[in-house]
Scaffold this motif. Structure first.
Motif, short mmCIF file in Angstrom:
data_model
loop_
_atom_site.label_atom_id
_atom_site.label_comp_id
_atom_site.label_asym_id
_atom_site.label_seq_id
_atom_site.Cartn_x
_atom_site.Cartn_y
_atom_site.Cartn_z
N ALA A 200 0.82 -1.21 0.19
CA ALA A 200 -0.02 0.04 0.03
C ALA A 200 0.85 1.28 0.02
N GLU A 201 2.09 1.10 0.55
CA GLU A 201 2.95 2.37 0.56
C GLU A 201 3.19 2.89 -0.89
N LEU A 202 3.20 1.87 -2.03
CA LEU A 202 3.31 2.42 -3.43
C LEU A 202 2.25 3.38 -3.78
N GLU A 203 0.81 2.99 -3.37
CA GLU A 203 -0.15 4.05 -3.52
C GLU A 203 -0.29 5.16 -2.79
N GLU A 204 0.26 5.12 -1.50
CA GLU A 204 0.52 6.27 -0.80
C GLU A 204 1.43 7.25 -1.14
N ALA A 205 2.56 6.86 -1.76
CA ALA A 205 3.41 7.73 -2.41
C ALA A 205 3.04 8.43 -3.65
N ALA A 206 2.17 7.57 -4.43
CA ALA A 206 1.30 8.49 -5.40
C ALA A 206 0.52 9.59 -4.87
N VAL A 208 0.87 11.33 -2.21
CA VAL A 208 1.79 12.38 -1.94
C VAL A 208 2.14 13.24 -2.90
N ASP A 209 2.16 12.55 -4.32
CA ASP A 209 2.78 13.23 -5.62
C ASP A 209 1.59 14.00 -6.01
N GLY A 210 0.41 13.99 -5.45
CA GLY A 210 -0.67 14.39 -6.01
C GLY A 210 -1.70 13.65 -6.85
N CYS A 211 -1.44 12.41 -6.99
CA CYS A 211 -2.48 11.62 -7.64
C CYS A 211 -3.70 11.10 -6.67
N GLY A 212 -4.77 11.40 -7.37
CA GLY A 212 -6.03 10.59 -6.62
C GLY A 212 -6.08 9.09 -6.43
N ARG A 213 -7.17 8.58 -5.73
CA ARG A 213 -6.99 6.96 -5.62
C ARG A 213 -7.11 6.34 -7.03
N ALA A 216 -3.79 6.92 -8.87
CA ALA A 216 -2.81 6.03 -8.34
C ALA A 216 -3.05 4.71 -8.86
N PHE A 217 -4.14 4.16 -8.71
CA PHE A 217 -4.45 2.75 -8.82
C PHE A 217 -4.20 2.44 -10.41
N CYS A 218 -4.57 3.12 -11.28
CA CYS A 218 -4.21 2.96 -12.56
C CYS A 218 -2.83 3.01 -12.97
N VAL A 220 -0.08 2.89 -10.92
CA VAL A 220 0.97 2.10 -9.73
C VAL A 220 0.32 0.65 -9.61
N VAL A 221 -0.83 0.47 -9.39
CA VAL A 221 -1.21 -0.76 -8.88
C VAL A 221 -1.57 -1.73 -9.99
N LEU A 222 -2.32 -1.06 -11.14
CA LEU A 222 -2.69 -1.99 -12.27
C LEU A 222 -1.80 -2.51 -13.09
N PRO A 223 -0.59 -1.73 -13.31
CA PRO A 223 0.45 -2.53 -14.24
C PRO A 223 1.11 -3.78 -13.39
N LEU A 224 0.99 -3.78 -11.87
CA LEU A 224 1.46 -4.77 -11.26
C LEU A 224 0.70 -6.07 -11.35
N LEU A 225 -0.56 -5.77 -11.57
CA LEU A 225 -1.67 -6.97 -11.53
C LEU A 225 -1.74 -7.80 -12.68
N ARG A 226 -0.99 -7.33 -13.75
CA ARG A 226 -1.10 -8.10 -14.98
C ARG A 226 -1.06 -9.48 -14.87
N PRO A 227 -0.19 -10.11 -14.20
CA PRO A 227 -0.30 -11.65 -14.04
C PRO A 227 -1.36 -12.17 -13.47
N GLY A 228 -1.95 -11.54 -12.68
CA GLY A 228 -3.18 -11.90 -11.98
C GLY A 228 -4.58 -11.66 -12.88
N LEU A 229 -4.50 -10.55 -13.46
CA LEU A 229 -5.61 -10.42 -14.19
C LEU A 229 -5.66 -11.25 -15.56
N ILE A 230 -4.46 -11.72 -16.18
CA ILE A 230 -4.56 -12.62 -17.24
C ILE A 230 -4.86 -14.13 -16.64
N ALA A 231 -4.63 -14.59 -15.61
CA ALA A 231 -4.99 -15.55 -14.66
C ALA A 231 -6.32 -15.75 -14.67
N VAL A 232 -6.96 -14.51 -13.90
CA VAL A 232 -8.26 -14.76 -13.97
C VAL A 232 -9.22 -14.56 -14.90
#
Length: 310
Positions: A200-206, A208-213, A216-218, A220-232
């Motif tokens: 969650a610290e990755l989102e919190e850093a975003a 701080v840099d001025g991103c909304g939730r 920040a999700f799109c 920071v988080v979404l690119p790291l979820l590519r393997p999980g999204l492909i599996a599902v």
């Protein structure tokens, strides 16, 4: 007595000096015990003990596929165990005469729509389950898990009544909605596990840099979820592509049939055209094989990401 004491003291002093200067006798090398180094006393496991079970498993896995290809490619009436000379007559029959071109298009539409809807809803719900703490969260997760023990056949009549009221009977959307609903519980559980693995610290850093939730999700988080999204998504597509019960129940006209229902209607009351049935099975299996051949790298990475908390 004095001489003995001096001798013992000298021996002890020499031993300490030898240990200090590195001249102490080398420690005894430990012998490997059973189970290390691949076998008893460090022996390597014979290769046949590995390749024989794998070969038997591969044989029993591939024989049904070879048998299907054999009936699909050899001429009608032939009893040869080798599909030579090969013929495409059975494929021409199922694709043009039996309407498998329409069935293939319907299955593709249902599979892609179920993939998109299941992944989108599971992504939103999985993020809420992973990042927010609310009353009843654990009970909701338990209910999702328990829903996997309910057979889909028990829900056919209620779903049919709902779709009849919504005028969705004999529509591909009825199959898409039913597939999405029945795949969502497991997809939600998997996606929430993947999101929890992202700190969650990755989102919190975003933030701080001025991103909304959402941003920040799109970003920071979404690119790291590519393997999980492909599996599902891959499991959602394959399940929708192969599922027979919902399509048989909710679709009544031949132009709306999917491939599993079309294969069922190639079996006549008096006889079975094995060549046409096998050719239809090949048409149904090829897209799934191609999908898994291209996504296997991300699929394995997705399973690994869901198994270990980062």
């Amino acid at each position: 007595m004095t001489t003995t004491a001096i001798t013992d003291q000298g021996s002890a002093t020499g031993a300490r000096a030898g240990a200090t200067t590195g001249n102490a006798p080398p420690a005894r090398r430990l012998r490997r015990g059973p189970g290390t180094g691949g076998g008893p006393a460090g022996e390597r496991t014979p290769r046949w003990q590995i390749y024989l079970p794998l070969g038997l498993y591969l044989f029993f896995t591939l024989v049904p596929f070879y048998w299907m290809l054999l009936f699909a490619l050899r001429p009608a009436g032939s009893t040869s165990l080798v599909p030579w000379p090969a013929t495409a007559a059975h494929f021409d029959k199922v694709w043009n005469d039996l309407g498998f071109a329409v069935f293939f298009r319907n299955s593709l539409l249902v599979g892609v729509a179920s993939l998109v809807m299941t992944t989108a809803v599971a992504l939103a719900g999985g993020y809420a389950l992973a990042r927010f703490r609310f009353r009843g969260r654990n009970g909701f997760m338990l209910a999702l898990l328990c829903s996997q023990f309910i057979p889909g056949a028990l829900m056919l009549v209620p779903l049919f009544e709902i779709f009849r009221e919504l005028a969705l009977v004999n529509s591909l959307w009825s199959v898409v909605i039913a597939e999405t609903v029945f795949q969502l519980p497991l997809s939600l559980i998997l996606i929430s596990g993947f999101i929890r693995n992202v700190p969650a610290e990755l989102e919190e850093a975003a933030w701080v840099d001025g991103c909304g939730r959402f941003r920040a999700f799109c970003a920071v988080v979404l690119p790291l979820l590519r393997p999980g999204l492909i599996a599902v998504g891959s499991f959602a597509f394959v399940h929708s592509w192969n599922h027979f019960l919902f399509a048989l129940m909710f679709l009544s006209s031949q132009e709306k049939y999917t491939i599993p229902v079309g294969l069922n209607y190639t079996i006549g009351a008096e006889s079975v055209d094995l060549g046409a049935l096998a050719a239809g099975g090949v048409v149904a299996a090829v897209p799934v094989v191609i999908v898994f051949a291209f996504i296997q790298k991300w699929l394995i990475a997705g399973f690994s990401a869901g198994a270990v908390k980062g």
